[in-house]
Each structure stands twice: as structure tokens, then as C-alpha cells.
Design a protein around this motif. Sequence first.
Motif, PDB file in Angstrom:
ATOM      1  N   ALA A  25       0.842  -1.198   0.000  1.00  0.00           N
ATOM      2  CA  ALA A  25       0.000   0.000   0.000  1.00  0.00           C
ATOM      3  C   ALA A  25       0.877   1.248   0.000  1.00  0.00           C
ATOM      4  O   ALA A  25       1.904   1.296   0.692  1.00  0.00           O
ATOM      5  CB  ALA A  25      -0.904   0.002   1.226  1.00  0.00           C
ATOM      6  N   GLN A  26       0.468   2.243  -0.778  1.00  0.00           N
ATOM      7  CA  GLN A  26       1.205   3.494  -0.790  1.00  0.00           C
ATOM      8  C   GLN A  26       1.064   4.192   0.557  1.00  0.00           C
ATOM      9  O   GLN A  26       0.038   4.107   1.202  1.00  0.00           O
ATOM     10  CB  GLN A  26       0.754   4.390  -1.952  1.00  0.00           C
ATOM     11  CG  GLN A  26      -0.641   4.981  -1.805  1.00  0.00           C
ATOM     12  CD  GLN A  26      -1.737   4.090  -2.369  1.00  0.00           C
ATOM     13  OE1 GLN A  26      -1.650   2.872  -2.347  1.00  0.00           O
ATOM     14  NE2 GLN A  26      -2.811   4.715  -2.845  1.00  0.00           N
ATOM     15  N   LYS A  27       2.130   4.877   0.983  1.00  0.00           N
ATOM     16  CA  LYS A  27       2.120   5.548   2.282  1.00  0.00           C
ATOM     17  C   LYS A  27       1.510   6.944   2.212  1.00  0.00           C
ATOM     18  O   LYS A  27       1.145   7.499   3.235  1.00  0.00           O
ATOM     19  CB  LYS A  27       3.546   5.656   2.826  1.00  0.00           C
ATOM     20  CG  LYS A  27       4.098   4.370   3.371  1.00  0.00           C
ATOM     21  CD  LYS A  27       5.459   4.647   3.985  1.00  0.00           C
ATOM     22  CE  LYS A  27       5.921   3.528   4.865  1.00  0.00           C
ATOM     23  NZ  LYS A  27       7.197   3.840   5.506  1.00  0.00           N
ATOM     24  N   SER A  28       1.434   7.536   1.020  1.00  0.00           N
ATOM     25  CA  SER A  28       0.942   8.901   0.880  1.00  0.00           C
ATOM     26  C   SER A  28      -0.382   8.922   0.118  1.00  0.00           C
ATOM     27  O   SER A  28      -0.929   7.882  -0.222  1.00  0.00           O
ATOM     28  CB  SER A  28       1.982   9.736   0.135  1.00  0.00           C
ATOM     29  OG  SER A  28       2.094   9.244  -1.196  1.00  0.00           O
ATOM     30  N   ASP A  29      -0.856  10.127  -0.178  1.00  0.00           N
ATOM     31  CA  ASP A  29      -2.093  10.290  -0.940  1.00  0.00           C
ATOM     32  C   ASP A  29      -1.868  10.176  -2.441  1.00  0.00           C
ATOM     33  O   ASP A  29      -2.796  10.358  -3.216  1.00  0.00           O
ATOM     34  CB  ASP A  29      -2.736  11.647  -0.627  1.00  0.00           C
ATOM     35  CG  ASP A  29      -3.320  11.677   0.774  1.00  0.00           C
ATOM     36  OD1 ASP A  29      -3.624  10.605   1.320  1.00  0.00           O
ATOM     37  OD2 ASP A  29      -3.466  12.786   1.324  1.00  0.00           O
ATOM     38  N   GLU A  30      -0.637   9.878  -2.846  1.00  0.00           N
ATOM     39  CA  GLU A  30      -0.350   9.725  -4.271  1.00  0.00           C
ATOM     40  C   GLU A  30      -1.094   8.515  -4.827  1.00  0.00           C
ATOM     41  O   GLU A  30      -1.446   7.605  -4.093  1.00  0.00           O
ATOM     42  CB  GLU A  30       1.150   9.470  -4.491  1.00  0.00           C
ATOM     43  CG  GLU A  30       2.059  10.616  -4.099  1.00  0.00           C
ATOM     44  CD  GLU A  30       3.512  10.206  -4.189  1.00  0.00           C
ATOM     45  OE1 GLU A  30       4.179  10.630  -5.155  1.00  0.00           O
ATOM     46  OE2 GLU A  30       3.975   9.463  -3.307  1.00  0.00           O
ATOM     47  N   TRP A  47      -1.463   4.968  -6.495  1.00  0.00           N
ATOM     48  CA  TRP A  47      -0.652   3.798  -6.169  1.00  0.00           C
ATOM     49  C   TRP A  47       0.530   3.630  -7.120  1.00  0.00           C
ATOM     50  O   TRP A  47       1.654   3.417  -6.693  1.00  0.00           O
ATOM     51  CB  TRP A  47      -1.523   2.535  -6.160  1.00  0.00           C
ATOM     52  CG  TRP A  47      -0.759   1.325  -5.768  1.00  0.00           C
ATOM     53  CD1 TRP A  47      -0.390   0.971  -4.495  1.00  0.00           C
ATOM     54  CD2 TRP A  47      -0.228   0.324  -6.629  1.00  0.00           C
ATOM     55  NE1 TRP A  47       0.323  -0.186  -4.521  1.00  0.00           N
ATOM     56  CE2 TRP A  47       0.447  -0.619  -5.823  1.00  0.00           C
ATOM     57  CE3 TRP A  47      -0.254   0.119  -7.996  1.00  0.00           C
ATOM     58  CZ2 TRP A  47       1.074  -1.733  -6.341  1.00  0.00           C
ATOM     59  CZ3 TRP A  47       0.374  -1.002  -8.518  1.00  0.00           C
ATOM     60  CH2 TRP A  47       1.031  -1.909  -7.688  1.00  0.00           C
ATOM     61  N   HIS A  48       0.317   3.728  -8.418  1.00  0.00           N
ATOM     62  CA  HIS A  48       1.404   3.547  -9.389  1.00  0.00           C
ATOM     63  C   HIS A  48       2.460   4.636  -9.305  1.00  0.00           C
ATOM     64  O   HIS A  48       3.604   4.415  -9.673  1.00  0.00           O
ATOM     65  CB  HIS A  48       0.847   3.475 -10.819  1.00  0.00           C
ATOM     66  CG  HIS A  48       0.805   2.090 -11.350  1.00  0.00           C
ATOM     67  ND1 HIS A  48      -0.246   1.241 -11.110  1.00  0.00           N
ATOM     68  CD2 HIS A  48       1.686   1.383 -12.101  1.00  0.00           C
ATOM     69  CE1 HIS A  48      -0.015   0.084 -11.691  1.00  0.00           C
ATOM     70  NE2 HIS A  48       1.147   0.139 -12.299  1.00  0.00           N
ATOM     71  N   ALA A  49       2.083   5.817  -8.839  1.00  0.00           N
ATOM     72  CA  ALA A  49       3.015   6.949  -8.786  1.00  0.00           C
ATOM     73  C   ALA A  49       3.713   7.089  -7.438  1.00  0.00           C
ATOM     74  O   ALA A  49       4.648   7.882  -7.311  1.00  0.00           O
ATOM     75  CB  ALA A  49       2.275   8.238  -9.114  1.00  0.00           C
ATOM     76  N   ALA A  50       3.283   6.344  -6.456  1.00  0.00           N
ATOM     77  CA  ALA A  50       3.836   6.495  -5.099  1.00  0.00           C
ATOM     78  C   ALA A  50       5.328   6.174  -5.060  1.00  0.00           C
ATOM     79  O   ALA A  50       5.847   5.419  -5.877  1.00  0.00           O
ATOM     80  CB  ALA A  50       3.072   5.595  -4.126  1.00  0.00           C
ATOM     81  N   ARG A  51       5.997   6.777  -4.088  1.00  0.00           N
ATOM     82  CA  ARG A  51       7.432   6.541  -3.914  1.00  0.00           C
ATOM     83  C   ARG A  51       7.731   5.675  -2.691  1.00  0.00           C
ATOM     84  O   ARG A  51       8.807   5.111  -2.590  1.00  0.00           O
ATOM     85  CB  ARG A  51       8.174   7.862  -3.816  1.00  0.00           C
ATOM     86  CG  ARG A  51       8.260   8.588  -5.143  1.00  0.00           C
ATOM     87  CD  ARG A  51       8.847   9.937  -4.940  1.00  0.00           C
ATOM     88  NE  ARG A  51       7.755  10.846  -4.647  1.00  0.00           N
ATOM     89  CZ  ARG A  51       7.533  11.970  -5.306  1.00  0.00           C
ATOM     90  NH1 ARG A  51       8.341  12.347  -6.237  1.00  0.00           N
ATOM     91  NH2 ARG A  51       6.513  12.717  -5.000  1.00  0.00           N
ATOM     92  N   GLU A  52       6.776   5.605  -1.764  1.00  0.00           N
ATOM     93  CA  GLU A  52       6.958   4.797  -0.562  1.00  0.00           C
ATOM     94  C   GLU A  52       5.752   3.891  -0.363  1.00  0.00           C
ATOM     95  O   GLU A  52       4.610   4.317  -0.540  1.00  0.00           O
ATOM     96  CB  GLU A  52       7.136   5.678   0.671  1.00  0.00           C
ATOM     97  CG  GLU A  52       8.434   6.436   0.712  1.00  0.00           C
ATOM     98  CD  GLU A  52       8.584   7.149   2.038  1.00  0.00           C
ATOM     99  OE1 GLU A  52       8.860   6.453   3.050  1.00  0.00           O
ATOM    100  OE2 GLU A  52       8.400   8.371   2.068  1.00  0.00           O
ATOM    101  N   TYR A  53       6.043   2.647   0.029  1.00  0.00           N
ATOM    102  CA  TYR A  53       4.995   1.646   0.227  1.00  0.00           C
ATOM    103  C   TYR A  53       5.230   0.907   1.542  1.00  0.00           C
ATOM    104  O   TYR A  53       6.349   0.835   2.037  1.00  0.00           O
ATOM    105  CB  TYR A  53       5.021   0.612  -0.913  1.00  0.00           C
ATOM    106  CG  TYR A  53       4.728   1.200  -2.267  1.00  0.00           C
ATOM    107  CD1 TYR A  53       3.441   1.182  -2.785  1.00  0.00           C
ATOM    108  CD2 TYR A  53       5.743   1.761  -3.042  1.00  0.00           C
ATOM    109  CE1 TYR A  53       3.162   1.706  -4.037  1.00  0.00           C
ATOM    110  CE2 TYR A  53       5.473   2.300  -4.294  1.00  0.00           C
ATOM    111  CZ  TYR A  53       4.191   2.264  -4.779  1.00  0.00           C
ATOM    112  OH  TYR A  53       3.918   2.788  -6.014  1.00  0.00           O
TER     113      TYR A  53
END
Length: 137
Positions: free
Chosen positions: A25-30, A32-38
Motif C-alpha cells: 500500500a502506498q504511504k501517501s495520498d499519491e 498507487w502507481h506513482a507512489a514513492r513509498e509503500y
Amino acid sequence: MTKVKHWIEYASDWRNEPMAYWVHAQKSDEAWHAAREYEPPVPQAVAHKGFPVVCVEIESFIFRFSSVEQLAECVSVLSLVPLPTTRSLSRQRDGGAGPNSHWLSRLPAKIKAPKARLKAVAVLNEVLQAQLASRKA
């Protein structure tokens, strides 16, 4: 250890494997495909090869995992009796993806049948233990 047909392939993106979205799961509101932290952290690429993908063949079906966490989740879910519904599993993940897109809904019925599922869990657990042992080495 029984003979288990499994191998490693390399992919350009770890996110393309069936369980990636459901486990990492992505850690931020980005998006999912664009997230940098999971969470859990994503697998690391191997230089000049890409992301390792563990492939396991059971009953002519090939399971694909781009992380050990995905493999562990598969073993955990397939071990449950009764098998949970994809509706209940998809509700556990924020993001709005529905039950028909859940990885469990993509498995053939013959794998989800009780007898085949027991075999699948045993084989996948064997591969999982081997992957965990190779992490420690």
C-alpha cells in the motif's frame, strides 16, 4: 524438500504482478502507481536485470510474486478455511479496487478447490521458506 517447479524471472516493474497492489500500500495520498513509498517496502531491482519475480507452477497455473511479502500473503489467505470472499478481502485495502480485481478472484477454480488448495499451500510455503532462507544468506 520435494521437487517444486519454480524459477525466477525479471520484470521491468514490480507493480505489474497480480498481488502487488493488494500487498504493498502506498504511504501517501499519491496514486498507487506513482507512489514513492509503500508499506511493506517494495522489492529492490537487480542491476541490469530488473525486479526478480518468483514464479511457481501448480496444476498448470503459474503464480507470480514480485516480493516475499506477496508470497507470504498468498500462503496466508489460501490457508484460511473457509476461503474468504474477494469482497471481504478487497474491503481491507483502501483505494476503491473492487472484488473482481482482487488477486484471489483471478485464480482458477481448480486451485481454489479444497484438495488442490492444500497442495498449493504446501508448495507455496516450501518456496516461501526457501526465499526467506536465501534472504538470510
